[in-house]
Design an enzyme around this catalytic site. Structure first.
Site, PDB file in Angstrom:
ATOM      1  CD  GLU A   8      -2.021   6.410  -2.069  1.00 27.14           C
ATOM      2  OE1 GLU A   8      -2.034   7.148  -1.051  1.00 27.14           O
ATOM      3  OE2 GLU A   8      -2.086   5.173  -2.007  1.00 27.14           O
ATOM      4  CG  ASP A  65       0.265   1.598  -6.059  1.00 23.18           C
ATOM      5  OD1 ASP A  65       0.060   2.718  -6.553  1.00 23.18           O
ATOM      6  OD2 ASP A  65      -0.510   1.049  -5.247  1.00 23.18           O
ATOM      7  CE  LYS A  92      -2.983   2.741  -7.469  1.00 18.11           C
ATOM      8  NZ  LYS A  92      -2.744   3.402  -6.171  1.00 18.11           N
ATOM      9  CD  GLU A 152      -8.822   3.259  -1.728  1.00 14.74           C
ATOM     10  OE1 GLU A 152      -7.776   3.433  -2.389  1.00 14.74           O
ATOM     11  OE2 GLU A 152      -8.904   2.444  -0.782  1.00 14.74           O
ATOM     12  CG  ASP A 211       0.589   1.259  -1.978  1.00 10.73           C
ATOM     13  OD1 ASP A 211      -0.600   0.955  -2.189  1.00 10.73           O
ATOM     14  OD2 ASP A 211       0.935   2.426  -1.652  1.00 10.73           O
ATOM     15  CB  SER A 212      -3.161  -3.247  -1.356  1.00  8.42           C
ATOM     16  OG  SER A 212      -3.043  -3.809  -2.653  1.00  8.42           O
TER      17      SER A 212
HETATM   18  O1  KIV Z   1      -2.662  -0.695  -3.649  1.00  9.62           O
HETATM   19  C1  KIV Z   1      -3.805  -0.941  -4.058  1.00  9.62           C
HETATM   20  O2  KIV Z   1      -4.266  -2.093  -4.093  1.00  9.62           O
HETATM   21  C2  KIV Z   1      -4.613   0.184  -4.515  1.00  9.62           C
HETATM   22  C3  KIV Z   1      -6.043  -0.079  -4.849  1.00  9.62           C
HETATM   23  C4  KIV Z   1      -6.825  -0.165  -3.594  1.00  9.62           C
HETATM   24  C5  KIV Z   1      -6.587   0.919  -5.777  1.00  9.62           C
HETATM   25  O3  KIV Z   1      -4.128   1.269  -4.592  1.00  9.62           O
END
Ligand code: KIV
Length: 273
Positions: free
Chosen positions: A120, A89, A118, A191, A50-51
């Site tokens: 959080e 994500d 993934k 992280e 989600d970055s």
């Molecule tokens: O969204 C992302 O790129 C991440 C990484 C920083 C682990 O969650």
């Protein structure tokens, strides 16, 4: 090893590699072109992170990105048919309401081509991780500096420096790591924590830890592709630029603009009769 000779990375490989001590590499990608390139380079896991809210959409943090946007980018990456394991994500708001909502969101990313998801959080998302793994969707946890907690943390801030059981405290992060493992996660992204805490977490749990800004003692490492390629103008202490593509992109575009301006592009060799 040429990419065609590489075996497809699967979720059970992660446990095997943790056992044997083989280090795991993960990098983000958000489209088919870069997914193919990083796969050819031999990365183990591709995170459609989600970055992308920041590096693709230009947002200040990851909070605004939607589940549909994540599914779109997962589909783009999945079309690369990579040997690397594709992780999708789950964005903010797509799994916090209930385990049922989380399962539905995870199913959407899997139908879009993700091979695992993934999310959080620690103790508070244990029931959510259990619910997703119960329908055989592999989950990667993510603890420490969790970017979706941007406002609670007061920005992207290193966690685990203070001791205590409140959110972001050292003992709480150890508890979070155990909860994520117990809930059935296949690995955990750790992280933005001090390197000794990341080492302790890695030592105390048996699933792989994949660090970012967490020092060298994790089972693997993840970085954001745009940081690795030097495409962003800011540079973070935890990130390493392995190339300076920002200058290359600006230089190439400047040359094109200049040749158009001078009327030397296109020449006859690049034109049709
Ligand atoms: O969204 C992302 O790129 C991440 C990484 C920083 C682990 O969650």
């Amino acid at each position: 090893m040429p990419v065609s000779d590489r075996k497809k990375v699967t979720v059970p490989d992660l446990a095997k590699w943790r056992e044997s001590g083989r280090r795991i590499s993960m990098i983000t990608a958000y489209d088919v072109t870069f997914a193919r390139l990083v796969d050819e380079a031999g990365v183990d896991m591709i995170l459609v992170g989600d970055s992308l809210a920041m590096v693709v959409k230009g947002e200040r943090n990851t909070i605004p990105v939607s589940l549909d946007e994540m599914a779109y980018h997962v589909r783009c990456v999945a079309r690369a048919h990579t040997k690397a394991l594709v992780v999708g994500d789950l964005p903010f708001g797509s799994y916090q309401s209930s385990p049922e909502q989380a399962v539905d969101s995870a199913v959407l990313l899997m139908k879009s081509g993700a091979e695992s998801v993934k999310l959080e959080g620690g103790t508070h998302v244990a029931a959510t991780i259990e619910a997703i793994t119960r329908v055989d969707i592999p989950v990667i946890g993510h603890i420490g500096l969790t970017p979706q907690s941007y406002h609670r943390m007061g920005g992207h801030r290193i966690q685990g420096r203070r001791s205590g059981f409140e959110a972001g405290g050292r003992e709480r992060l150890l508890e979070d790591a155990h909860a994520v493992e117990q809930a059935g996660a296949a690995a955990i992204v750790v992280e933005g924590v001090p390197l000794d805490l990341a080492a302790e977490i890695t030592d105390k749990i048996s699933i792989p830890t994949i660090g970012i800004g967490a020092g060298p003692h994790c089972s693997g490492q993840v970085l954001v592709l745009h940081d690795v390629l030097g495409l962003c103008d800011s540079q973070y202490k935890f990130a390493k630029q392995y190339a300076q593509l920002r200058e290359a992109v600006i230089g190439a575009t400047r040359s094109f603009v200049d040749e158009v301006d001078r009327g030397v592009w296109p020449d006859v060799d690049h034109s049709f009769q």
